[in-house]
Each structure stands twice: as structure tokens, then as C-alpha cells.
Design an enzyme around this catalytic site. Structure first.
Site, PDB file in Angstrom:
ATOM      1  N   SER A  84      39.195  52.922  53.516  1.00  0.00           N
ATOM      2  CA  SER A  84      39.403  52.020  54.656  1.00  0.00           C
ATOM      3  C   SER A  84      40.551  52.534  55.524  1.00  0.00           C
ATOM      4  O   SER A  84      40.705  52.110  56.671  1.00  0.00           O
ATOM      5  CB  SER A  84      39.697  50.595  54.172  1.00  0.00           C
ATOM      6  N   GLU A 133      31.737  43.873  46.628  1.00  0.00           N
ATOM      7  CA  GLU A 133      32.154  43.604  48.018  1.00  0.00           C
ATOM      8  C   GLU A 133      31.111  42.757  48.737  1.00  0.00           C
ATOM      9  O   GLU A 133      29.912  43.087  48.742  1.00  0.00           O
ATOM     10  CB  GLU A 133      32.397  44.914  48.787  1.00  0.00           C
TER      11      GLU A 133
HETATM   12  O1  KIV Z   1      38.312  51.383  51.115  1.00  0.00           O
HETATM   13  C1  KIV Z   1      38.722  50.304  50.673  1.00  0.00           C
HETATM   14  O2  KIV Z   1      39.790  49.809  51.052  1.00  0.00           O
HETATM   15  C2  KIV Z   1      37.885  49.606  49.710  1.00  0.00           C
HETATM   16  C3  KIV Z   1      38.263  48.213  49.345  1.00  0.00           C
HETATM   17  C4  KIV Z   1      37.930  47.337  50.462  1.00  0.00           C
HETATM   18  C5  KIV Z   1      37.660  47.769  48.069  1.00  0.00           C
HETATM   19  O3  KIV Z   1      36.916  50.140  49.261  1.00  0.00           O
END
Ligand code: KIV
Length: 275
Positions: free
Chosen positions: A51, A188
Site C-alpha cells: 500500500s 480484506e
Molecule cells: O499493503 C497493505 O498495506 C496491505 C494491508 C492493507 C493488509 O496489504
């Protein structure tokens, strides 16, 4: 006495695995040193999530994130912390081709960052890879339900399991990653009744993000829960309003500079005093 005597022991993947059905597991994402240091005493796991592509680098999805970016931020978070298990996300394109490709890149991640586990997206389709990694010393956190790296094939970020017709496939994903040796699984954006069923059936801890309080633990993107995301998803609870606080501070600084009120005497170096 060893200089390590008073250091808290860092959590391990088996520690997290052993928490199934026990005290809820607390996890957050983290990408940089100051916030990792602040979070470390309070959480069980810190995920260097891909992310970061959206949150730090401003991309529209996680697809452009590179292995080098994950390693850079992984090194930062691992060296800033002492207690939390640090987990590094495998970015799109770094593990899907074959179990061998996944092992080569995951081994690089663990060697170069000092983290002790990786996360990858996918259920049944990634089970063979998860088994290959775990049998060779790479602890794996799985990630099912909404898997953001599939944004282009799913056509967007969509809640999973609203229609009970989807349940069997997602339950099979959870069973497959547990059977393959994952130490926990992120759920998720999964509707609550399904998250409850999976958590009850699955032998490994479920870590929810938009998957209800039924899960064995929770994870949020740190910037979301601190109130820095202008359009947070519905499942985010904001525990602070840092966006308005940062804006207030920057406006105050700009005002002080324009009024010559900053720097004041206490922020200014003097020459050495002579006797
Ligand atoms: O990339 C990320 O931050 C994630 C979380 C949202 C679980 O995969």
C-alpha cells in the site's frame, strides 16, 4: 550479563500462529522510521505493505511497486523496531510466476531487510508457493478476499462475500493457505458472516481489514487510522486527525516566517563569548 538481557524479545511467526482464538492480534502497516518506532511497543506485527505505492508514492494502485522499494522500506522498519514481527509484502510480479521465483525474491527480502516474514496475495492459486516457501524457512502471511494486486482483473476494489454464492471459493482459499503452512491470513473487505465462518473453521489466525470484529486480529493502514487519507475506506476508524493538525502547523510556520517571528532567539546560534 549479556547486553541483550533487558531487551524485549521480538515476536516471531510461531508466536503469532499460537495466538489463534486468544488475545486479539494487533497489526498496523508501517513504512518509515519515526512511526515504526512509535508503533513498535504497542503492536504485535508491523506490515511493510505494498500500500506504500498509493500512500507514500501517490500511485493509483499497488501494481507499480517494486521489490527494491519494499526492501528499502523494510530495512527502515526492521532497523527502527525491536519488538514487533516485521512482515514485508511481496509486490506484484515478484512471486506469481513460480514457487522458485517467489523463494528467490523472498530470500532476498529476508536477507536484506532483517524482517522475519513475507506476505503474499492469493488463496488456492498460491498454495503451492506458500508450501514451497514455508518448507524452506520463509514464514508466510497469506492475504485473501479483496486482493488489491488483482485490481485490473477484478475491475476495482470490491467487497468480497456479500453474495453467499461467493462463500465456498473464499472458504476454500482460507483452508488452502492454512494447509500450505501460512502462519496467519489477512481477510480484506469480507462481509461479516463469511469472516465469522472462516475464523471459526480456519486453524490459523485471521487478521481482518474491513472483515469485522470476528477476526482473530486486526490490521489498518497507519496513515488511514491517523486521519491522513482524504478518502478513507468505510472500514477505517480514524483515531487522530493528523491532516488538519499538519495543515494547522504548516500554516502557523508560514505565518511566523512571513512575520519574521521565526526563528526566535532560542532557535538561533550566537558567536562564542570571549572572556
Ligand atoms: O499493503 C497493505 O498495506 C496491505 C494491508 C492493507 C493488509 O496489504
Amino acid at each position: 550479563m549479556s547486553s541483550h538481557a533487558n531487551r524485549p524479545r521480538r515476536r516471531t511467526a510461531p508466536d503469532i500462529r499460537a495466538r489463534k482464538g486468544g488475545e486479539p492480534i494487533v497489526a498496523l502497516t508501517s513504512y518509515h522510521a519515526h512511526t515504526a518506532r512509535l508503533a513498535d511497543p504497542h503492536v504485535d506485527m508491523l506490515l511493510v505493505g505494498d500500500s506504500l505505492g498509493m500512500v507514500l508514492y501517490g500511485h493509483g494502485s499497488t501494481i507499480p511497486v517494486t521489490l527494491e522499494q519494499m526492501i528499502t522500506h523494510g530495512q527502515v522498519v526492521a532497523s527502527a523496531t525491536r519488538q514487533a514481527l516485521v512482515v514485508i509484502d511481496m509486490p506484484f510480479g515478484a512471486y506469481e510466476e513460480s514457487p522458485q521465483q517467489a523463494f528467490r525474491n523472498a530470500a532476498r527480502v529476508l536477507k536484506e531487510t532483517g524482517a522475519a516474514a513475507v506476505k503474499l496475495e492469493g488463496g488456492e492459486r498460491m498454495a503451492e508457493t506458500i508450501r514451497f516457501l514455508t518448507e524452506r524457512g520463509v514464514p508466510v502471511m497469506a492475504h485473501i478476499g479483496l486482493t488489491p494486486q488483482l485490481v485490473n482483473t477484478l475491475g476495482g476494489f470490491k467487497v468480497q462475500g456479500r453474495d453467499p454464492a461467493q462463500w465456498a471459493a473464499i472458504e476454500a482459499d482460507a483452508a488452502a493457505v492454512a494447509e500450505a503452512g501460512a502462519f496467519c491470513v489477512v481477510l480484506e473487505a469480507i462481509a461479516e458472516p463469511l469472516a465469522k465462518r472462516i475464523t471459526a473453521q480456519c486453524p490459523i489466525p485471521t487478521i481482518g481489514i474491513g472483515a469485522s470484529a470476528a477476526c482473530d486480529g486486526q490490521i489498518l493502514v497507519m496513515e488511514d487510522m491517523l486521519g491522513l487519507n482524504p478518502r478513507p475506506p468505510r472500514f477505517v476508524k480514524e483515531y487522530a486527525s493528523l491532516a488538519s493538525e499538519i495543515e494547522r502547523a504548516i500554516a502557523a510556520y508560514a505565518g511566523d516566517v512571513r512575520a519574521r517571528a521565526f526563528p526566535a532567539a532560542e532557535h538561533t546560534y550566537e558567536t562564542k563569548k570571549r572572556d
